[in-house]
Design a protein around this motif. Structure first.
Motif, PDB file in Angstrom:
ATOM      1  N   PRO A 183       4.354  14.666  65.306  1.00 48.17           N
ATOM      2  CA  PRO A 183       3.754  13.459  65.868  1.00 48.17           C
ATOM      3  C   PRO A 183       2.774  13.780  66.995  1.00 48.17           C
ATOM      4  CG  PRO A 183       6.116  13.166  65.587  1.00 48.17           C
ATOM      5  CD  PRO A 183       5.834  14.610  65.308  1.00 48.17           C
ATOM      6  N   PRO A 184       1.686  13.022  67.117  1.00 48.15           N
ATOM      7  CA  PRO A 184       0.718  13.255  68.199  1.00 48.15           C
ATOM      8  C   PRO A 184       1.335  13.115  69.584  1.00 48.15           C
ATOM      9  CG  PRO A 184      -0.209  11.821  66.508  1.00 48.15           C
ATOM     10  CD  PRO A 184       1.245  11.978  66.180  1.00 48.15           C
ATOM     11  N   THR A 185       2.442  12.349  69.678  1.00 48.29           N
ATOM     12  CA  THR A 185       3.110  12.162  70.963  1.00 48.29           C
ATOM     13  C   THR A 185       4.121  13.267  71.272  1.00 48.29           C
ATOM     14  OG1 THR A 185       4.766  10.775  69.875  1.00 48.29           O
ATOM     15  CG2 THR A 185       2.879   9.653  70.860  1.00 48.29           C
ATOM     16  N   ALA A 186       4.285  14.238  70.369  1.00 52.49           N
ATOM     17  CA  ALA A 186       5.317  15.270  70.531  1.00 52.49           C
ATOM     18  C   ALA A 186       5.074  16.119  71.763  1.00 52.49           C
ATOM     19  CB  ALA A 186       5.370  16.157  69.290  1.00 52.49           C
ATOM     20  N   ARG A 187       6.161  16.665  72.286  1.00 50.60           N
ATOM     21  CA  ARG A 187       6.079  17.511  73.475  1.00 50.60           C
ATOM     22  C   ARG A 187       5.513  18.892  73.152  1.00 50.60           C
ATOM     23  NH1 ARG A 187       9.282  15.059  77.428  1.00 50.60           N
ATOM     24  NH2 ARG A 187      10.444  13.276  76.587  1.00 50.60           N
ATOM     25  N   THR A 188       5.446  19.226  71.862  1.00 45.80           N
ATOM     26  CA  THR A 188       4.893  20.517  71.442  1.00 45.80           C
ATOM     27  C   THR A 188       3.421  20.351  71.117  1.00 45.80           C
ATOM     28  OG1 THR A 188       7.035  21.140  70.474  1.00 45.80           O
ATOM     29  CG2 THR A 188       5.097  22.388  69.766  1.00 45.80           C
ATOM     30  N   PRO A 189       2.508  20.893  71.937  1.00 42.50           N
ATOM     31  CA  PRO A 189       1.081  20.792  71.615  1.00 42.50           C
ATOM     32  C   PRO A 189       0.784  21.572  70.333  1.00 42.50           C
ATOM     33  CG  PRO A 189       1.433  21.486  73.900  1.00 42.50           C
ATOM     34  CD  PRO A 189       2.746  21.609  73.194  1.00 42.50           C
ATOM     35  N   LEU A 190       0.053  20.956  69.428  1.00 47.30           N
ATOM     36  CA  LEU A 190      -0.186  21.548  68.116  1.00 47.30           C
ATOM     37  C   LEU A 190      -1.679  21.654  67.849  1.00 47.30           C
ATOM     38  CD1 LEU A 190       1.836  22.385  65.855  1.00 47.30           C
ATOM     39  CD2 LEU A 190       1.278  20.243  64.730  1.00 47.30           C
ATOM     40  N   HIS A 226      12.658  20.015  64.127  1.00 48.72           N
ATOM     41  CA  HIS A 226      12.218  18.853  64.884  1.00 48.72           C
ATOM     42  C   HIS A 226      12.844  17.570  64.334  1.00 48.72           C
ATOM     43  CE1 HIS A 226       9.213  21.154  67.103  1.00 48.72           C
ATOM     44  NE2 HIS A 226       9.011  20.090  67.832  1.00 48.72           N
ATOM     45  N   GLU A 227      13.605  17.680  63.250  1.00 49.67           N
ATOM     46  CA  GLU A 227      14.198  16.499  62.641  1.00 49.67           C
ATOM     47  C   GLU A 227      15.596  16.264  63.193  1.00 49.67           C
ATOM     48  OE1 GLU A 227      12.752  14.309  60.498  1.00 49.67           O
ATOM     49  OE2 GLU A 227      10.932  15.427  60.934  1.00 49.67           O
ATOM     50  N   GLY A 228      16.019  15.002  63.205  1.00 49.17           N
ATOM     51  CA  GLY A 228      17.351  14.667  63.690  1.00 49.17           C
ATOM     52  C   GLY A 228      18.283  14.189  62.601  1.00 49.17           C
ATOM     53  N   GLU A 229      17.743  13.880  61.422  1.00 46.70           N
ATOM     54  CA  GLU A 229      18.574  13.460  60.290  1.00 46.70           C
ATOM     55  C   GLU A 229      18.608  14.618  59.309  1.00 46.70           C
ATOM     56  OE1 GLU A 229      17.023   9.804  58.823  1.00 46.70           O
ATOM     57  OE2 GLU A 229      17.309   8.752  60.729  1.00 46.70           O
ATOM     58  N   LEU A 230      19.732  15.356  59.326  1.00 45.95           N
ATOM     59  CA  LEU A 230      19.781  16.640  58.639  1.00 45.95           C
ATOM     60  C   LEU A 230      20.624  16.582  57.371  1.00 45.95           C
ATOM     61  CD1 LEU A 230      20.199  18.864  61.813  1.00 45.95           C
ATOM     62  CD2 LEU A 230      18.174  18.634  60.417  1.00 45.95           C
ATOM     63  N   HIS A 231      20.487  15.505  56.589  1.00 45.03           N
ATOM     64  CA  HIS A 231      21.275  15.423  55.363  1.00 45.03           C
ATOM     65  C   HIS A 231      20.882  16.506  54.362  1.00 45.03           C
ATOM     66  CE1 HIS A 231      17.703  12.884  54.830  1.00 45.03           C
ATOM     67  NE2 HIS A 231      17.773  13.168  53.543  1.00 45.03           N
ATOM     68  N   ARG A 263      -0.680  30.740  67.908  1.00 48.56           N
ATOM     69  CA  ARG A 263      -1.964  30.047  67.764  1.00 48.56           C
ATOM     70  C   ARG A 263      -1.763  28.553  67.506  1.00 48.56           C
ATOM     71  NH1 ARG A 263      -6.936  30.329  64.842  1.00 48.56           N
ATOM     72  NH2 ARG A 263      -7.928  28.299  65.216  1.00 48.56           N
ATOM     73  N   ILE A 264      -0.883  28.211  66.595  1.00 48.18           N
ATOM     74  CA  ILE A 264      -0.701  26.803  66.219  1.00 48.18           C
ATOM     75  C   ILE A 264       0.155  26.064  67.241  1.00 48.18           C
ATOM     76  CG2 ILE A 264       0.233  25.254  64.450  1.00 48.18           C
ATOM     77  CD1 ILE A 264      -0.497  27.292  62.365  1.00 48.18           C
ATOM     78  N   GLY A 265       1.100  26.774  67.879  1.00 44.55           N
ATOM     79  CA  GLY A 265       1.966  26.138  68.858  1.00 44.55           C
ATOM     80  C   GLY A 265       3.374  25.884  68.347  1.00 44.55           C
ATOM     81  N   LEU A 266       3.847  26.725  67.400  1.00 43.72           N
ATOM     82  CA  LEU A 266       5.159  26.496  66.795  1.00 43.72           C
ATOM     83  C   LEU A 266       6.096  27.688  67.021  1.00 43.72           C
ATOM     84  CD1 LEU A 266       4.091  24.777  63.451  1.00 43.72           C
ATOM     85  CD2 LEU A 266       5.128  23.703  65.464  1.00 43.72           C
ATOM     86  N   THR A 267       6.013  28.296  68.210  1.00 42.98           N
ATOM     87  CA  THR A 267       6.876  29.441  68.482  1.00 42.98           C
ATOM     88  C   THR A 267       8.352  29.044  68.582  1.00 42.98           C
ATOM     89  OG1 THR A 267       6.390  29.171  70.843  1.00 42.98           O
ATOM     90  CG2 THR A 267       5.096  30.814  69.622  1.00 42.98           C
ATOM     91  N   ARG A 268       8.658  27.902  69.195  1.00 41.39           N
ATOM     92  CA  ARG A 268      10.068  27.525  69.362  1.00 41.39           C
ATOM     93  C   ARG A 268      10.730  27.179  68.022  1.00 41.39           C
ATOM     94  NH1 ARG A 268      12.938  26.460  73.720  1.00 41.39           N
ATOM     95  NH2 ARG A 268      11.938  28.435  74.291  1.00 41.39           N
ATOM     96  N   PRO A 269      10.115  26.365  67.157  1.00 42.44           N
ATOM     97  CA  PRO A 269      10.756  26.143  65.851  1.00 42.44           C
ATOM     98  C   PRO A 269      10.965  27.436  65.074  1.00 42.44           C
ATOM     99  CG  PRO A 269       9.051  24.515  66.209  1.00 42.44           C
ATOM    100  CD  PRO A 269       8.925  25.506  67.319  1.00 42.44           C
ATOM    101  N   LEU A 270      10.007  28.362  65.148  1.00 44.00           N
ATOM    102  CA  LEU A 270      10.174  29.625  64.443  1.00 44.00           C
ATOM    103  C   LEU A 270      11.321  30.421  65.055  1.00 44.00           C
ATOM    104  CD1 LEU A 270       9.366  31.726  62.373  1.00 44.00           C
ATOM    105  CD2 LEU A 270       7.595  32.537  63.962  1.00 44.00           C
ATOM    106  N   TRP A 271      11.438  30.438  66.370  1.00 35.71           N
ATOM    107  CA  TRP A 271      12.534  31.154  67.032  1.00 35.71           C
ATOM    108  C   TRP A 271      13.881  30.616  66.543  1.00 35.71           C
ATOM    109  CZ3 TRP A 271      16.847  30.767  69.991  1.00 35.71           C
ATOM    110  CH2 TRP A 271      17.244  31.877  70.729  1.00 35.71           C
ATOM    111  N   LEU A 272      13.997  29.301  66.475  1.00 36.93           N
ATOM    112  CA  LEU A 272      15.252  28.696  66.000  1.00 36.93           C
ATOM    113  C   LEU A 272      15.485  29.007  64.527  1.00 36.93           C
ATOM    114  CD1 LEU A 272      14.982  25.241  67.797  1.00 36.93           C
ATOM    115  CD2 LEU A 272      16.520  27.124  68.391  1.00 36.93           C
ATOM    116  N   ARG A 340       9.780  14.149  70.023  1.00 35.06           N
ATOM    117  CA  ARG A 340       8.690  13.387  69.408  1.00 35.06           C
ATOM    118  C   ARG A 340       7.857  12.582  70.392  1.00 35.06           C
ATOM    119  NH1 ARG A 340      11.525  10.369  64.258  1.00 35.06           N
ATOM    120  NH2 ARG A 340      12.129  12.237  63.085  1.00 35.06           N
ATOM    121  N   MET A 341       8.465  12.103  71.461  1.00 38.39           N
ATOM    122  CA  MET A 341       7.754  11.132  72.292  1.00 38.39           C
ATOM    123  C   MET A 341       8.194  11.198  73.750  1.00 38.39           C
ATOM    124  SD  MET A 341       9.642   7.721  70.713  1.00 38.39           S
ATOM    125  CE  MET A 341       9.117   8.110  69.049  1.00 38.39           C
TER     126      MET A 341
END
Length: 377
Positions: A183-190, A226-231, A263-272, A340-341
């Motif tokens: 989302p554009p409002t996310a705390r992770t700059p992309l 980044h998702e909270g519904e993990l079905h 470069r893209i700004g996704l180091t934390r999701p990749l770390w997890l 997200r916001m």
């Protein structure tokens, strides 16, 4: 053969398919229930078929796996036809149509697609093309889901990274149109523009592309963490495992992956993604790779994340639930919205959704699939 019995039966079998040869009928009954709940029945069937075990399994088991095998393979055939129709519909758009997630794995030939079931097509286009794309789709038989109220429409259009979900009124296909990955409002700059730099064309589908290996994996990580519904959390974790194993064999992939995440700004999701694929699925990658992604979460945050994902990334079946499961799911749901916001918008959104749930009419009881006992978890 060493078998870690702390893992759910489904995970043990998917990691070591030969284990299936020694299962009793009761074990198979549990395994199939776990696989259905985790949306991994197709993957299980593909593994049994690839290993040459399918014909040797107990007779009551074989029809379930053959059905899952047939369904997953039929989906890929239907997907190519649907994407071709979508390509023709959006042929006038000036930019590339980039497939994401399951559709990209299937048509891009990734190992993660084997046996994978998916319910919709995910498409990425530049944000400036959204108005024209939306109008074209509506003219050609696509429509927004009816259950979205005015608030939900505003939520998608102002704060999310995609249009509201669409479905084709005649063919019944579902479609999500993205203009970025978060989302554009996310705390992770992309750096969204970077995603359109070098997509890979799909043979036989001119104008249709998939992301390059590094970006495909990063999107998979961002989607899950980044998702909270993990079905479908365990299925998505197996996606990451398959992508890491497949792409890791490409020369120079690991340093490119780390550089691309920065470069893209996704180091934390990749770390997890690296942490939990190795913890759950023994995924191989260079031990130094996480250190190249910046500092890890703080000690307290990491303990909370470990507690939550240790519960949420398991098959959604009663036999797999650990104490604190509901608490973990709730914590990850709140975390996903926090990511997200900003706080003010988050408080307003959660209050609005809570009120909607309290005032909504009760849902009808769930009807189980044919051949599946009522109430099965």
């Amino acid at each position: 053969m060493s078998v870690d019995r702390r893992r759910p039966l489904l995970v043990r079998v998917l990691l070591q398919p030969a284990v299936a040869a020694g299962l009793s009928l009761n074990d198979w009954d549990l395994l199939l229930r776990q696989a259905r709940r985790a949306n991994l029945a197709g993957k299980l069937a593909e593994q049994m078929d690839a290993g040459g075990w399918l014909d040797t399994l107990p007779e009551p088991v074989q029809p379930h796996l053959r059905s899952a095998l047939l369904l997953s393979r039929r989906q890929v055939q239907m997907l190519r036809r649907e994407v071709d129709l979508l390509r023709q519909t959006l042929a006038e758009l000036p930019g590339p149509l980039i497939l994401l997630k399951g559709a990209a794995y299937a048509l891009g030939g990734q190992a993660a697609a084997l046996g994978r079931l998916f319910s919709d097509i995910d498409l990425l286009i530049p944000s400036e093309q959204l108005p024209r794309c939306e109008t074209t789709l509506l003219v050609h038989g696509w429509a927004f889901d009816d259950e979205l109220d005015a608030y939900d429409q505003r939520y998608y259009r102002e704060w999310m990274h995609e249009l509201p979900p669409l479905h084709h009124e005649r063919r019944g296909t579902s479609l999500d149109v993205h203009h970025t990955l978060l989302p554009p409002t996310a705390r992770t700059p992309l750096d969204t523009r970077a995603l359109f730099e070098s997509p890979r064309p799909l043979p036989g589908l001119p104008g249709v592309f998939v992301l390059p290996p590094e970006d495909m994996l990063l999107h998979s990580a961002a989607h899950l963490f980044h998702e909270g519904e993990l079905h479908n959390g365990l299925r998505d974790l197996f996606d990451l495992d398959a992508l890491l194993r497949e792409f890791g064999a490409i020369e120079g992939f690991w340093p490119r992956l780390a550089a691309r995440a920065r470069r893209i700004g996704l180091t934390r999701p990749l770390w997890l993604a690296l942490r939990y694929t190795r913890s759950f699925l023994d995924t191989p990658y260079p031990d130094s790779l996480p250190d190249e992604l910046g500092p890890p979460p703080g000690a307290l945050a990491l303990r909370l994340l470990d507690f939550s994902y240790a519960r949420a990334l398991r098959p959604d079946h009663d036999s797999c639930r650990l104490p604190g499961h509901d608490l973990a799911e709730g914590a990850l749901y709140v975390r996903s919205h926090w990511l997200r916001m900003p706080f003010g918008l988050l408080a307003l959104h959660l209050a609005r959704k809570s009120w909607s749930r309290m005032t909504a009419a009760p849902k009808a009881p769930q009807v189980d699939a044919p051949g599946k006992p009522a109430g099965d978890r």
